[in-house]
Design a protein around this motif. Sequence first.
Motif, PDB file in Angstrom:
ATOM      1  N   ILE A  54       0.856  -1.184   0.000  1.00  0.00           N
ATOM      2  CA  ILE A  54       0.000   0.000   0.000  1.00  0.00           C
ATOM      3  C   ILE A  54       0.893   1.234   0.000  1.00  0.00           C
ATOM      4  O   ILE A  54       1.815   1.340   0.813  1.00  0.00           O
ATOM      5  CB  ILE A  54      -0.922   0.034   1.231  1.00  0.00           C
ATOM      6  N   ASP A 104     -10.689   6.995  -2.454  1.00  0.00           N
ATOM      7  CA  ASP A 104     -10.429   6.257  -3.687  1.00  0.00           C
ATOM      8  C   ASP A 104     -11.215   4.950  -3.673  1.00  0.00           C
ATOM      9  O   ASP A 104     -10.849   4.004  -2.974  1.00  0.00           O
ATOM     10  CB  ASP A 104      -8.922   5.996  -3.820  1.00  0.00           C
ATOM     11  N   ALA A 107      -9.159   1.844  -4.857  1.00  0.00           N
ATOM     12  CA  ALA A 107      -7.920   1.529  -4.117  1.00  0.00           C
ATOM     13  C   ALA A 107      -6.719   1.459  -5.057  1.00  0.00           C
ATOM     14  O   ALA A 107      -5.941   0.514  -5.029  1.00  0.00           O
ATOM     15  CB  ALA A 107      -8.080   0.241  -3.317  1.00  0.00           C
ATOM     16  N   TYR A 109      -4.138   2.927  -4.779  1.00  0.00           N
ATOM     17  CA  TYR A 109      -2.939   3.069  -3.960  1.00  0.00           C
ATOM     18  C   TYR A 109      -2.400   1.716  -3.487  1.00  0.00           C
ATOM     19  O   TYR A 109      -1.381   1.654  -2.812  1.00  0.00           O
ATOM     20  CB  TYR A 109      -3.228   3.954  -2.740  1.00  0.00           C
ATOM     21  N   GLY A 166      -8.449  -2.641  -0.396  1.00  0.00           N
ATOM     22  CA  GLY A 166      -8.147  -1.285   0.045  1.00  0.00           C
ATOM     23  C   GLY A 166      -7.025  -1.207   1.055  1.00  0.00           C
ATOM     24  O   GLY A 166      -5.969  -1.788   0.885  1.00  0.00           O
ATOM     25  N   ASN A 167      -7.299  -0.471   2.141  1.00  0.00           N
ATOM     26  CA  ASN A 167      -6.300  -0.116   3.137  1.00  0.00           C
ATOM     27  C   ASN A 167      -6.007  -1.243   4.128  1.00  0.00           C
ATOM     28  O   ASN A 167      -5.400  -1.009   5.148  1.00  0.00           O
ATOM     29  CB  ASN A 167      -6.764   1.145   3.884  1.00  0.00           C
TER      30      ASN A 167
END
Length: 172
Positions: A54, A104, A107, A109, A166-167
């Motif tokens: 990430i 976002d 994702a 990132y 995602g995160n």
Amino acid sequence: MEIWIAIVIGIVGGVVSSTIFYFLLRGLKPSIEISPYIARVDRNGTIYYDFKIINKSKRPLVDVRAHASLAKRVYAEGGPIYQTERIPLIRDKYFELGGFSLQDQNADYALRFATQSDLGSAWASDSDHVKLRVIATDSVSGFSKAFVQQYMTKRNSIKPGLHKFGNELDVS
């Protein structure tokens, strides 16, 4: 006497401006988190092992490269040493990784590096370990930074399932 005051003011001003510049530049380095887990994924009968990263920087990263290796303990004349074997990644270079934003929806990132190498069989001993190295460049400053994640034991590192979206760095 006036010349000494001018010299001291010049030196103090230089130190202060250099310190401010240093802290500004420190914030322009890439910041990446690497999942502490390797996901073991079955995709249509083919087993893949995924490593997730990430980008925690607000800015995009460019020239993102990864290298994975398996270090096996072997014994030589002077004692144990590690021999490393490269783990071929399906894709080990990405042109760009988006900047971090919780808004976002895609994702952009986060990304995964995958291998089809049979880590389950190749990683035979608890004295062996896997190492993932990632290097990336900040798109604004041009500064690069290397990141390393070591996976020390197979039973604690490889998890069946997919990395969460995602995160998240966990596997479910």
